[in-house]
Structure formats: C-alpha cells, structure tokens
Write a protein that holds these residues in place. Structure first.
Motif, PDB file in Angstrom:
ATOM      1  N   GLU A  86       0.856  -1.190   0.000  1.00 58.84           N
ATOM      2  CA  GLU A  86       0.000   0.000   0.000  1.00 58.84           C
ATOM      3  C   GLU A  86       0.890   1.238   0.000  1.00 58.84           C
ATOM      4  O   GLU A  86       1.782   1.358   0.842  1.00 58.84           O
ATOM      5  N   THR A  89      -0.108   5.138   3.664  1.00 60.98           N
ATOM      6  CA  THR A  89      -0.808   4.542   4.812  1.00 60.98           C
ATOM      7  C   THR A  89      -1.872   5.486   5.346  1.00 60.98           C
ATOM      8  O   THR A  89      -2.966   5.046   5.721  1.00 60.98           O
ATOM      9  N   GLY A  92      -4.599   4.885   8.161  1.00 64.98           N
ATOM     10  CA  GLY A  92      -4.625   3.432   8.321  1.00 64.98           C
ATOM     11  C   GLY A  92      -5.961   2.771   8.029  1.00 64.98           C
ATOM     12  O   GLY A  92      -6.105   1.558   8.179  1.00 64.98           O
ATOM     13  N   GLN A  94      -7.625   2.289   5.064  1.00 63.83           N
ATOM     14  CA  GLN A  94      -7.495   1.315   3.961  1.00 63.83           C
ATOM     15  C   GLN A  94      -6.645   0.122   4.395  1.00 63.83           C
ATOM     16  O   GLN A  94      -6.939  -1.024   4.045  1.00 63.83           O
ATOM     17  N   THR A  95      -5.605   0.378   5.179  1.00 68.19           N
ATOM     18  CA  THR A  95      -4.750  -0.703   5.703  1.00 68.19           C
ATOM     19  C   THR A  95      -5.586  -1.695   6.489  1.00 68.19           C
ATOM     20  O   THR A  95      -5.454  -2.919   6.341  1.00 68.19           O
ATOM     21  N   CYS A  99      -6.320  -5.653   5.936  1.00 63.51           N
ATOM     22  CA  CYS A  99      -6.082  -6.649   6.999  1.00 63.51           C
ATOM     23  C   CYS A  99      -7.328  -7.508   7.216  1.00 63.51           C
ATOM     24  O   CYS A  99      -7.230  -8.727   7.411  1.00 63.51           O
ATOM     25  N   VAL A 105      -0.057  -7.100   4.602  1.00 64.52           N
ATOM     26  CA  VAL A 105       0.048  -5.719   4.132  1.00 64.52           C
ATOM     27  C   VAL A 105       1.398  -5.095   4.480  1.00 64.52           C
ATOM     28  O   VAL A 105       1.830  -5.123   5.633  1.00 64.52           O
ATOM     29  N   SER A 107       3.021  -1.323   4.051  1.00 69.03           N
ATOM     30  CA  SER A 107       2.484   0.000   3.747  1.00 69.03           C
ATOM     31  C   SER A 107       3.537   1.082   3.961  1.00 69.03           C
ATOM     32  O   SER A 107       4.287   1.042   4.930  1.00 69.03           O
ATOM     33  N   TYR A 127      -5.041  -4.495  14.280  1.00 68.50           N
ATOM     34  CA  TYR A 127      -4.630  -4.616  12.873  1.00 68.50           C
ATOM     35  C   TYR A 127      -3.116  -4.600  12.788  1.00 68.50           C
ATOM     36  O   TYR A 127      -2.480  -3.588  13.097  1.00 68.50           O
ATOM     37  N   ALA A 129      -0.137  -4.920  10.324  1.00 70.15           N
ATOM     38  CA  ALA A 129       0.473  -5.006   8.994  1.00 70.15           C
ATOM     39  C   ALA A 129       1.797  -5.752   9.143  1.00 70.15           C
ATOM     40  O   ALA A 129       2.396  -5.766  10.216  1.00 70.15           O
ATOM     41  N   LEU A 132       5.104  -1.464   8.393  1.00 67.24           N
ATOM     42  CA  LEU A 132       4.764  -0.072   8.107  1.00 67.24           C
ATOM     43  C   LEU A 132       6.084   0.670   7.948  1.00 67.24           C
ATOM     44  O   LEU A 132       6.952   0.571   8.815  1.00 67.24           O
TER      45      LEU A 132
END
Length: 213
Positions: A86, A89, A92, A94-95, A99, A105, A107, A127, A129, A132
């Motif tokens: 992604e 970020t 967050g 959409q992150t 997830c 993910v 990001s 969540y 990822a 990040l």
C-alpha cells in the motif's frame, strides 16, 4: 475507543449505500462493515464517520471516501494471504480494510506525523500489517518484492515504473493517475514487460508526495 451498537448499525447502513453504488464483492463489503471508521477520525468528525465522504485528517491529508476504499479494494481481487503493498498509509483505514481481507500488508507513508501516529494506532485496534515503513512511495519496496498487488491511495501525476516492476506476473496495480482529477487505473502484469491497462472513471485524491528525506 468505543465501538457501540449504534456505530455497528451506522456501518451496516454504509454497507447498504455501497451496495447501491454497485460494490459487489461480499468480502470487501464485510470488511467495510467490520472496520470502525469513526476511530480513525478526529473526534470532531464522529458524526460524519459513516457518511460516504472523505474527511480531513492530520498533515493536510484525508481519510478516503468509503466508496473509494471499497472500489479500489474490489479491483485488487484480494485472496487470503496475498502480499499487498500500500502506497500512502495515511490514517490506516485502507490498511485495516486490507487486513480484514486477510492480506499481508506492507504500507509506506512519507508524512512523519501520520506514520508515527498510525504505527501506534493500528496495533491498538488489532490490525497488524507485516511492515509499516516511513519512506518514498514512488520507489515502492524493492526488498519485499514481488507483490500480488499494489494499491496507491493518493493521486499520482504518472505511474511510477518501480511499482510496475515490483508486481508478480499476474499481479495488479490499482492507481489513480492525474493532477486535479484522477482516472482510476488498473494494470495487470502479463509478462516481464507486458501490462494490460484498464481505466475506471474519475476520482479525487490528495497528491502522492515525493519523499524529501
């Protein structure tokens, strides 16, 4: 950090709005129905959290309109375990949707303020990822490539070549391209240098910023 029955009810109404706007993926609708969008917004905007609109967040950025998040997520055709990059970020939201779709993910965010805030905030909501990163989205993440798909959540003036090169064969890049108004583009990698391109109408995003670090 409350998520009440009222919030859940408002989310269900939002899901119905997205269905009416022709979002068909049950997985995407379910993900939107689960992510507590109100927690990603400043308290002043809580009354607006489940309207189908974009709203301002920190660092002159926005939290994307739910329809846009759903539309881009649907174009990705996420399957469980997909490795997704992604770009942008932001807060967050959409992150978190990715997830919920059971993607791995990675990001990238180039606004330090947002990066720090979101890095702490996402895990508090559960969540996690895979990574990040504070960095330049135009360069992608070559160390972790190739990706099943790449999603760009800001308006790009052009399609960055590193992003195309970091897709798997069969991988999908969803990117809004343009200056004031963007055209949503989908690129599907068909071979080493071969890409299939589709366009999906006009959207408005904040600009994709280059990293000046």
């Amino acid at each position: 950090m409350e998520d009440t029955f009222k919030h859940k009810g408002l989310r269900q109404k939002l899901v119905n709005i997205l269905k009416d706007k022709n979002i068909k993926s049950e997985a995407v609708l379910k993900a939107i129905g689960k992510v507590p969008r109100h927690l990603f917004m400043d308290s002043g905007f809580l009354d607006h959290a489940y309207q189908d609109k974009a709203f301002p967040i920190a660092a002159n950025q926005t939290i994307s309109q739910p329809y846009t998040v759903a539309f881009q997520s649907e174009l990705l055709k996420v399957t469980q375990g997909d490795k997704i990059l992604e770009i942008g970020t932001g807060c967050g939201y959409q992150t978190a949707v990715l997830c919920e779709l059971k993607a791995k993910v990675y990001s990238i965010e180039r606004q330090q303020e947002l990066f720090k805030k979101t890095s702490k905030f996402l895990p508090k909501l559960g969540y996690r990822a895979k990574k990040l990163i504070f960095g330049d989205g135009y360069k992608g993440l070559v160390d972790e490539a190739p990706f099943d798909s790449i999603i760009v959540t800001a308006g790009a003036p052009f399609v960055p070549k590193p992003l195309l090169s970091q897709l798997k064969i069969g991988g999908r890049l969803v990117i809004p391209v343009g200056d004031d108004v963007q055209i949503m583009n989908l690129f599907i990698r068909k071979g080493q240098k071969e890409f299939e391109q589709h366009e999906y109408g006009e959207f408005r995003f904040v600009p994709l910023l280059e990293n000046k670090n």
